[in-house]
Design a protein around this motif. Structure first.
Motif, mmCIF file in Angstrom:
data_model
loop_
_atom_site.group_PDB
_atom_site.id
_atom_site.type_symbol
_atom_site.label_atom_id
_atom_site.label_comp_id
_atom_site.label_asym_id
_atom_site.label_seq_id
_atom_site.Cartn_x
_atom_site.Cartn_y
_atom_site.Cartn_z
ATOM 1 N N LYS A 33 0.774 -1.304 -0.007
ATOM 2 C CA LYS A 33 -0.062 0.033 0.001
ATOM 3 C C LYS A 33 0.752 1.328 0.099
ATOM 4 O O LYS A 33 0.605 2.056 -0.830
ATOM 5 N N GLY A 34 1.828 1.388 0.880
ATOM 6 C CA GLY A 34 2.698 2.455 1.162
ATOM 7 C C GLY A 34 3.342 2.768 -0.364
ATOM 8 O O GLY A 34 3.672 3.992 -0.679
ATOM 9 N N THR A 35 4.086 1.680 -0.691
ATOM 10 C CA THR A 35 4.816 1.780 -2.015
ATOM 11 C C THR A 35 4.067 2.349 -3.038
ATOM 12 O O THR A 35 4.504 3.199 -3.681
ATOM 13 N N LEU A 49 -2.029 10.111 2.875
ATOM 14 C CA LEU A 49 -2.129 10.069 4.258
ATOM 15 C C LEU A 49 -2.469 8.639 4.798
ATOM 16 O O LEU A 49 -3.479 7.915 4.494
ATOM 17 N N SER A 50 -1.319 8.133 5.464
ATOM 18 C CA SER A 50 -1.490 6.629 5.905
ATOM 19 C C SER A 50 -1.944 6.727 7.502
ATOM 20 O O SER A 50 -1.340 7.281 8.452
ATOM 21 N N ALA A 51 -2.954 6.096 7.676
ATOM 22 C CA ALA A 51 -3.447 6.053 9.160
ATOM 23 C C ALA A 51 -2.463 5.243 9.881
ATOM 24 O O ALA A 51 -2.303 5.902 11.029
ATOM 25 N N ILE A 103 -5.994 7.597 1.413
ATOM 26 C CA ILE A 103 -6.198 7.327 2.764
ATOM 27 C C ILE A 103 -5.848 5.896 2.717
ATOM 28 O O ILE A 103 -6.861 5.097 2.443
ATOM 29 N N ASP A 104 -4.878 5.805 3.380
ATOM 30 C CA ASP A 104 -4.278 4.412 3.493
ATOM 31 C C ASP A 104 -4.388 3.546 4.723
ATOM 32 O O ASP A 104 -3.854 4.166 5.621
ATOM 33 N N GLY A 105 -4.868 2.419 4.793
ATOM 34 C CA GLY A 105 -4.878 1.715 5.915
ATOM 35 C C GLY A 105 -6.270 1.977 6.735
ATOM 36 O O GLY A 105 -6.106 2.043 7.918
ATOM 37 N N GLY A 152 12.340 -0.458 11.829
ATOM 38 C CA GLY A 152 12.079 0.101 13.387
ATOM 39 C C GLY A 152 10.633 0.064 13.692
ATOM 40 O O GLY A 152 10.454 0.622 14.715
ATOM 41 N N ARG A 153 10.052 -0.757 13.036
ATOM 42 C CA ARG A 153 8.564 -1.008 13.305
ATOM 43 C C ARG A 153 8.353 -2.099 14.484
ATOM 44 O O ARG A 153 8.868 -3.109 14.446
ATOM 45 N N SER A 154 7.606 -1.676 15.295
ATOM 46 C CA SER A 154 7.605 -2.664 16.682
ATOM 47 C C SER A 154 6.569 -3.806 16.288
ATOM 48 O O SER A 154 6.444 -4.665 16.875
HETATM 49 MG MG MG Z 1 1.712 1.422 5.213
#
Ligand code: MG
Ligand code: C5P
Length: 212
Positions: A33-35, A49-51, A103-105, A152-154
């Motif tokens: 989605k982000g890419t 805008l990624s939620a 609006i992503d996610g 770096g994502r948990s």
């Molecule tokens: Mg994303």
């Protein structure tokens, strides 16, 4: 002179009453989605805008009232209450000054959908829902690689991923079906390379009715 004044007033009134265009972007964690949103921003001029990004940004703010709740929810692959997420989205929309948004996610579950329908739906023009459809195995590998590469994502670890997929299947798929029933879903086969996927995305955008 009067004509010019009148047309100036008219365009001011029009621009302040036209509803912003919105495309929702949904798909499993790691579906791309982000890419693809980055590609769409470059080529079609939408604001992305990624939620998830908005929530991580809020979590990182010093003294945020919701920081702990957001972190705990993200690590457990659950969904943050819509009042928080929808307000962050609304503020980011206003701040951007744009009228074309990806609006992503979001909306990720029924609470997200109900909150959006209460608070925002009548103020925007929902163009369609872009659904990145990708086999789970491919998605998991992408997320694990992203984690190993230092995202770096948990939540890019096997334990969180299992929970994220559970939430996706149980809570997000019904939302995709809800929009399918309204004929608003554009499917993208998202199992290929980023370039291949973007070709499919472009075809959808090029067939889209003109934006405001
Ligand atoms: Mg994303
Ligand atoms: O979309 P992304 O993978 O960045 O989302 C990361 C996490 O943020 C989700 O797994 C979820 O915990 C949280 N999130 C949420 N509500 C949304 C979008 C994301 O709670 N609408």
């Amino acid at each position: 002179m009067f004509n010019r004044l009148f047309s100036g007033i008219k365009s001011f009134v029009m621009s302040s009453t036209i509803k912003p265009d919105v495309v929702f972007v949904l798909g499993a964690p790691g579906a791309g989605k982000g890419t693809q949103c980055e590609n769409i921003v470059k080529q079609f001029g939408f604001v992305h805008l990624s939620a998830g990004d908005l929530l991580r940004e809020e979590r990182n703010k010093e003294g945020s009232e919701y920081g702990e709740l957001i972190e705990e929810t993200i690590r457990n692959g659950r969904i943050v209450p819509v009042e928080i997420t929808c307000s962050l989205i609304e503020m980011a929309m206003k701040k951007s000054g744009s009228n074309k948004f990806l609006i992503d996610g979001f909306p990720r579950n029924k609470d997200n959908l109900d909150g959006w329908n209460r608070q925002m739906a009548s103020n925007v023009n929902l163009l369609f829902v872009l659904f990145f459809d990708c086999p789970q195995e491919v998605c998991v590998n992408r997320c694990l690689q992203r984690g190993a590469g230092g995202s770096g994502r948990s939540d890019d670890n096997p334990e969180s991923l299992k929970k994220r997929f559970h939430t996706y299947m149980n809570d997000t798929m019904p939302i995709i079906r809800y929009y399918e029933e309204k004929n608003l879903v554009k499917h993208v086969d998202a199992g290929g390379t980023p370039d291949e996927i973007f070709e499919a995305v472009k075809a959808i955008y090029q067939n889209m009715p003109p934006c405001n």
